[in-house]
Design an enzyme around this catalytic site. Structure first.
Site, PDB file in Angstrom:
ATOM      1  N   LYS A 191     -11.637  -3.658  -3.031  1.00  0.00           N
ATOM      2  CA  LYS A 191     -12.192  -3.928  -4.377  1.00  0.00           C
ATOM      3  C   LYS A 191     -13.339  -4.611  -4.208  1.00  0.00           C
ATOM      4  O   LYS A 191     -14.416  -4.533  -5.199  1.00  0.00           O
ATOM      5  CB  LYS A 191     -11.158  -4.567  -5.263  1.00  0.00           C
ATOM      6  CG  LYS A 191     -10.078  -3.650  -5.528  1.00  0.00           C
ATOM      7  CD  LYS A 191      -9.216  -4.310  -6.794  1.00  0.00           C
ATOM      8  CE  LYS A 191      -7.990  -3.150  -7.047  1.00  0.00           C
ATOM      9  NZ  LYS A 191      -6.965  -2.972  -6.227  1.00  0.00           N
TER      10      LYS A 191
HETATM   11  C1  LIG Z   1      -6.014  -2.099  -6.294  1.00  0.00           C
HETATM   12  C2  LIG Z   1      -5.629  -1.884  -4.992  1.00  0.00           C
HETATM   13  C3  LIG Z   1      -4.944  -0.744  -4.775  1.00  0.00           C
HETATM   14  C4  LIG Z   1      -4.847   0.400  -5.656  1.00  0.00           C
HETATM   15  O1  LIG Z   1      -6.246   0.809  -5.859  1.00  0.00           O
HETATM   16  P1  LIG Z   1      -6.465   1.728  -7.460  1.00  0.00           P
HETATM   17  O2  LIG Z   1      -8.048   1.885  -7.460  1.00  0.00           O
HETATM   18  O3  LIG Z   1      -5.932   0.809  -8.472  1.00  0.00           O
HETATM   19  O4  LIG Z   1      -5.864   2.968  -7.233  1.00  0.00           O
HETATM   20  C5  LIG Z   1      -4.498  -0.463  -3.229  1.00  0.00           C
HETATM   21  N1  LIG Z   1      -4.657  -1.479  -2.627  1.00  0.00           N
HETATM   22  C6  LIG Z   1      -5.033  -2.741  -2.860  1.00  0.00           C
HETATM   23  C7  LIG Z   1      -4.879  -3.459  -1.776  1.00  0.00           C
HETATM   24  C8  LIG Z   1      -5.616  -2.900  -3.978  1.00  0.00           C
HETATM   25  O5  LIG Z   1      -5.914  -4.410  -4.125  1.00  0.00           O
END
Ligand SMILES: *Cc1c(COP(=O)(O)O)cnc(C)c1O
Length: 463
Positions: free
Chosen positions: A121
């Site tokens: 993210k």
């Molecule tokens: C947010 C997150 C996901 C999922 O991603 P999305 O875009 O919500 O599908 C997967 N792995 C981690 C570590 C995350 O923080």
């Protein structure tokens, strides 16, 4: 000046739905970025997806990550942000490595865990924060509201920390985040405040969504940094483009496996394919929140409510917010309650996408097996992704080039890793001092009236 892309709402056709007044206008990227969500509670979608020739993608081979980021950003933002500003944003956002780790043959793990909060993210949040800072009205303050099930919040908080004219409020479900995640959220400080909510992630998401459509809060310039903001989606197109360019031979297509919760990450891959990137299949494995794989199999959509608490806690989502975008791209419509208003083209969806639910038991077995067999270290989210890829290849035969995403650093899950493998994963650079940091969250119940009161008392309006 090239023609700029206009953004529309996924709810623009929902005439017959009580409580929704469809937003039929289109807005610029800047407006979509600052509004976060459309006034009808729909999600903004680009009205056109820029297509690039194969040669342009191929030319990124051997180039730094920032070149891929420039390519994608310019394709979408030409006419809205000048090249020099974009270059500055991209160079400032992407200062860390993106390792492509070989597992066996030409099967790779793309590690998106080297940013300041060691989760994928960081990629989106850092670029979005800088875009907002460059595009906001000088003199007014923006208030970013984020609901997080773990990693979004800290990535967004860190990305905005110290950014002038923007304050951030992060809501997280008290009993669903790990000790380290909580520490990361509570201790960011400066212009970033953490709110610990007595409820589930879906409750946090509902509180934030209600605040956005509350007329009493209009003066605060609320904006989202959740995966519902298109500014979060755009940067997530980049790593598919970059990874493909590094690993593909003669333009061959790649299979990508993307562990999925709110579907924003996978959406980046869907857009990359629509831009012309050769993607053979997009695999979207989920944890035991299996509403989407069940939908692909049966054509019937039922949200999982309440959402199930799994090891891969950032994916504990019973009704993914970006599902509305996937449905829209396939000529369907689903509203925020999870009611399908128009069935998407399921055949077309299944041609491009494969999805499967991976249990916690399978997740743990995968972490152990992949470490024992290949000495490759995965945490629960990455293991869901990898296991989804394995199942796909078992069912449909081998595909030469496969890239599975590792979305968090294993050191964020020290207890699980120790229990399964008997080792202590090293903390990544950005987290080395985590246990020494201090800070307290604000405590609130999952009650909208209380949340609104809190916001009215604490948010600022001017810079
Ligand atoms: C947010 C997150 C996901 C999922 O991603 P999305 O875009 O919500 O599908 C997967 N792995 C981690 C570590 C995350 O923080």
């Amino acid at each position: 000046m090239p023609e700029t892309i206009k953004y529309y709402s996924t709810n623009r056709h929902l005439d017959q739905v009580p409580g929704i007044i469809p937003f039929r206008k289109t807005v610029s990227f800047r407006e979509a970025l600052l509004m976060g969500q459309a006034p009808d509670e729909g999600l903004f979608m680009p009205g056109a997806i820029p297509a690039l020739p194969l040669e342009t993608f191929k030319a990124l081979k051997g180039m730094p990550y920032t070149e891929a980021a420039m390519l994608v950003a310019q394709a979408f933002l030409a006419g809205e942000i000048d090249e020099r500003t974009l270059r500055r944003i991209v160079d400032d956002a992407y200062t860390y490595e993106v390792p492509l780790e070989n597992v066996f043959a030409r099967k790779y793990i793309m590690r998106l865990d080297q940013g300041p909060t060691a989760s994928f993210k960081d990629f989106a949040a850092r670029m979005m924060a800088r875009l907002m800072s460059a595009l906001r009205d000088p003199g007014t303050r923006l208030n970013v509201l984020v609901a997080t099930s773990g990693d979004t919040g800290s990535a967004v908080g860190e990305a905005f920390k110290g950014v002038a004219g923007i304050d951030v409020t992060i809501l997280y479900p008290r009993s669903e985040v790990s000790g380290r995640q909580k520490k990361q959220l509570d201790t960011i400080g400066q212009n970033v405040r953490a709110v610990s909510v007595d409820g589930k992630f879906d409750d946090c998401q509902d509180l934030v969504k209600q605040a956005f459509s509350d007329p009493a809060l209009v003066a605060f310039n609320l904006t989202s940094a959740n995966s519902i903001n298109f500014g979060r989606i755009l940067p997530q197109i980049v790593y598919y483009v970059w990874a493909w360019a590094q690993l593909s031979r003669d333009g061959e297509p790649a299979v990508f496996s993307v562990p999925s919760g709110n579907f924003g990450d996978a959406l980046g891959c869907e857009y990359a394919r629509r831009m012309g990137l050769p993607v053979e299949k997009l695999i979207m494995p989920t944890n035991e929140n299996d509403e989407f794989p069940r939908f692909l199999e049966t054509g019937v959509y039922e949200r999982v409510s309440p959402s199930r608490a799994c090891l891969s806690n950032a994916m504990n989502v019973g009704h993914p917010s970006n599902l509305a975008r996937f449905f829209d791209l396939y000529d369907g419509a689903v509203d925020r309650t999870g009611t399908v208003r128009r069935i998407p083209n399921l055949n077309e969806m299944k041609k491009n996408i494969y999805s499967i639910s991976i249990s916690d038991r399978e997740t743990k077995k995968t972490i152990k097996r992949i470490y024992d067999q290949y000495r490759v270290l995965l945490e629960p989210h990455g293991a869901v992704g990898w296991r989804g890829l394995e199942v796909y290849l078992e069912l449909y035969g081998d595909k030469p080039l496969c890239i599975s995403l590792e979305t968090a650093h294993p050191a964020k899950f020290p207890d699980e890793i120790r229990e399964l493998l008997g080792i202590n994963p090293d903390l990544p650079q950005g987290m080395k001092d985590i246990d020494q940091r201090s800070g307290e969250p604000v405590f609130l119940p999952a009650n909208y009236g209380k949340f609104r009161k809190y916001l009215q008392k604490h948010l600022r309006i001017t810079e």
